[in-house]
Scaffold this motif. Structure first.
Motif, short mmCIF file in Angstrom:
data_model
loop_
_atom_site.label_atom_id
_atom_site.label_comp_id
_atom_site.label_asym_id
_atom_site.label_seq_id
_atom_site.Cartn_x
_atom_site.Cartn_y
_atom_site.Cartn_z
N ILE A 195 0.62 -1.18 0.17
CA ILE A 195 0.07 -0.01 -0.14
C ILE A 195 0.93 1.07 0.01
O ILE A 195 1.73 1.40 0.90
N ARG A 196 0.71 2.12 -1.06
CA ARG A 196 1.49 3.24 -1.03
C ARG A 196 0.91 4.34 -0.05
O ARG A 196 -0.31 4.91 -0.28
N THR A 197 1.72 4.56 1.06
CA THR A 197 1.16 5.22 2.32
C THR A 197 1.80 6.74 2.30
O THR A 197 3.09 6.84 2.57
N PRO A 198 1.09 7.79 2.36
CA PRO A 198 1.84 9.02 2.44
C PRO A 198 2.26 9.17 3.69
O PRO A 198 1.79 8.94 4.72
N LEU A 199 3.72 10.07 3.91
CA LEU A 199 4.53 10.20 4.79
C LEU A 199 4.17 11.68 5.21
O LEU A 199 3.89 12.54 4.54
N PRO A 200 3.76 11.75 6.39
CA PRO A 200 3.50 13.02 7.07
C PRO A 200 4.83 13.98 6.93
O PRO A 200 5.82 13.55 6.90
N ASP A 201 4.70 15.35 7.15
CA ASP A 201 5.82 15.99 7.22
C ASP A 201 6.87 15.97 8.34
O ASP A 201 7.83 16.17 8.19
N ALA A 202 6.37 15.71 9.47
CA ALA A 202 6.87 15.57 10.86
C ALA A 202 8.25 14.59 10.58
O ALA A 202 9.03 14.79 10.98
N PRO A 203 7.95 13.31 10.04
CA PRO A 203 8.91 12.26 9.98
C PRO A 203 9.81 12.41 8.64
O PRO A 203 10.79 11.80 8.56
N LYS A 204 9.44 13.16 7.95
CA LYS A 204 10.24 13.20 6.58
C LYS A 204 11.58 13.69 6.78
O LYS A 204 12.46 13.18 6.03
N GLU A 205 12.09 14.62 7.62
CA GLU A 205 13.55 14.82 7.93
C GLU A 205 14.22 13.65 8.30
O GLU A 205 15.33 13.36 7.84
N THR A 206 13.64 12.77 9.22
CA THR A 206 14.32 11.54 9.57
C THR A 206 14.47 10.57 8.39
O THR A 206 15.39 10.08 8.20
N VAL A 207 13.39 10.57 7.62
CA VAL A 207 13.60 9.59 6.51
C VAL A 207 14.55 9.96 5.44
O VAL A 207 15.36 9.50 4.92
N ARG A 208 14.39 11.53 5.21
CA ARG A 208 15.58 11.93 4.19
C ARG A 208 16.85 11.73 4.76
O ARG A 208 17.91 11.66 3.86
N SER A 209 17.26 11.86 5.88
CA SER A 209 18.69 11.56 6.79
C SER A 209 19.09 10.13 6.25
O SER A 209 20.45 10.06 6.23
N HIS A 210 18.21 9.09 5.79
CA HIS A 210 18.69 7.74 5.19
C HIS A 210 18.60 7.69 3.84
O HIS A 210 19.10 6.52 3.21
N TRP A 211 18.17 8.61 2.85
CA TRP A 211 18.15 8.75 1.59
C TRP A 211 19.40 8.58 0.85
O TRP A 211 20.24 9.60 1.42
N PRO A 212 19.57 7.75 -0.09
CA PRO A 212 21.10 7.75 -0.46
C PRO A 212 21.57 9.03 -1.30
O PRO A 212 20.30 9.72 -1.71
N ALA A 213 22.74 9.25 -1.41
CA ALA A 213 22.96 10.55 -1.93
C ALA A 213 22.56 11.07 -3.15
O ALA A 213 22.35 12.07 -3.60
N ASP A 214 22.27 9.91 -4.13
CA ASP A 214 21.89 10.22 -5.67
C ASP A 214 20.20 10.28 -5.55
O ASP A 214 19.82 10.51 -6.70
N HIS A 215 19.54 10.14 -4.40
CA HIS A 215 18.32 10.26 -4.37
C HIS A 215 17.27 9.70 -5.33
O HIS A 215 16.86 10.22 -6.07
#
Length: 427
Positions: free
Chosen positions: A225-245
């Motif tokens: 299920i494609r589930t939307p991320l709220p704004d609040a935890p996005k920064e945490t998620v982005r910190s694990h995003w590989p450098a080439d996004h």
């Protein structure tokens, strides 16, 4: 926690449903109070409904007619009084198309409805399955969203489903005619009635030694299920995003679980605000097992009688189908020595718009847990449209090691449902 909430709600619904049928079938209980349940056939079918599902398979029109038999089962559980419960059949019925594929429909649980007073919704949408090979139903594609039929990926067009109450004579004629076209493998009637053995459930249906007989193993439909991320935890998620996004990447459960715990309710609310769904769960069991139809944007399409937002009604969430190497029938003996397992999800041509892949995951057969020990570890390689997006190393369980993330906007949460129901039979 989310799975626990769902199981609690599902249990309360089952209790309420049985209570209703106990009242409706009180006369049956009283009438049989002096005799024990038959060892040969303790099902008493007494009322019937005709369902006609109108579809197109490519350019081929299909009118699939199913007569749903409803009745009661009287039983005696050790230490309890005699009781009766409502049953219906067939649970799933299918026909062969002109090109050798199969189209199957799930019969809704309509047995507690008097259609003159409580008609079926005009836009009722049953769960429909496409089998690439009508002679081998071990792999099927489930249509779980009204928009699924509009995708290039789809081979079907849905028109409507209609229902009428019919007589036993109509049912008997159907059994002698249309029933013989049914492509679902049928086993021994008493084995199914008394022990629950059937094609989709296994547990004795297949020859001795067949891994599909494993206790508790069901044919199950799998999707994300494609589930939307709220704004609040996005920064945490982005910190694990590989450098080439990359568009698709992997995030481990030790990061995801705290997000689901803290923001689960907000994620549900965001999904409703974005009009993605209204009463879906965040992964886990979908409600399709209960045979109440597919929830549509109209808010109907299904026969859930309690519109509470706390009652799960699946059908509006965007679903992405996936399959695994340990799925039958493509699982093979080389798995006994494999150190990697593949997970394949599909999005091309609208495959991500409401489909699931249905099969049996025989992981436990190839990766048995030694007594008191660990399952042999394997790496999980994850593919989307046959493109490798990453891997989870050293997994020691059937499930994935985390979740797929789409950009920094969506989590792909696993969801599934079984093709069996305690009160449904195939014949």
């Amino acid at each position: 926690m989310l799975a626990g909430e769902y199981l609690f709600v599902a249990k309360m619904r089952e209790v309420a449903w049985r209570a209703i049928f106990t009242v409706l079938l009180a006369s049956a209980i009283l009438g049989l109070a002096g005799c024990g349940p038959s060892e040969r056939d303790d099902f008493k079918f007494g009322w019937f409904y005709r369902m006609v599902v109108e579809l197109d398979h490519g350019d081929e029109p299909l009118n699939i007619e199913v007569i749903i038999a409803c009745g009661s089962q009287v039983r005696q559980i050790l230490g309890e009084g005699r009781s009766a419960r409502g049953v219906w059949a067939p649970y799933i019925y299918g026909v062969r198309t002109s090109n050798g594929e199969g189209v199957l429909v799930q019969s809704p649980n309509v047995c507690n409805r008097e259609l003159a007073k409580q008609p079926m919704p005009a836009d009722f949408l049953p769960v429909v399955f496409l089998a690439p090979d009508a002679s081998n139903l071990e792999f099927m594609i489930a249509y779980l969203h009204e928009q699924a039929y509009a995708q290039p990926f789809s081979k079907l067009k849905f028109h409507r489903a209609t229902f009428t109450e019919v007589s036993r004579a109509d049912y008997d004629i159907w059994r002698l005619t249309k029933w013989k076209e049914n492509i679902v493998p049928i086993g021994d009637r008493n084995a199914e009635y008394l022990r629950g053995s059937s094609f989709f459930r296994g547990e004795g249906f297949f020859p001795s030694g067949d891994p599909r007989n494993a206790g508790g193993l069901r044919m199950t439909c799998h999707s994300f299920i494609r589930t939307p991320l709220p704004d609040a935890p996005k920064e945490t998620v982005r910190s694990h995003w590989p450098a080439d996004h990359p568009q698709y990447w992997l995030l481990n459960w030790d990061v995801v679980n705290p997000i689901l715990t803290q923001y689960g309710q907000e994620m549900r609310e965001d999904a409703r605000r974005l009009l993605l769904w209204d009463r879906e769960t965040l992964g886990g069991h979908a409600s399709f097992t209960e045979a109440k139809g597919v929830n549509r944007r109209s808010g109907v399409g299904q026969i859930e009688e309690n519109p509470s937002p706390f009652i799960v009604t699946s059908g509006r969430a965007p679903r992405i189908p996936y399959r695994v190497d340990t799925g039958f029938p493509w699982a093979s003996k080389d798995l006994f020595a494999r150190t990697t397992l593949d997970v394949h999800a599909d999005t091309a041509n609208g495959a991500d718009q409401g489909f699931a892949y249905c099969y049996r995951d025989v992981f436990a057969y190839y990766f048995p847990r030694p007594q008191g020990g660990e399952v042999r570890s394997t790496d999980r390689k994850v593919f989307i449209d046959d493109q490798l997006i990453g891997r989870w190393p050293g997994a020691t369980q059937m499930g994935a090691g985390g979740v797929i993330v789409e950009n920094d906007e969506f989590l792909w949460l696993q969801s599934y449902f079984d093709l069996t129901h305690e009160l449904a039979r195939m014949q």
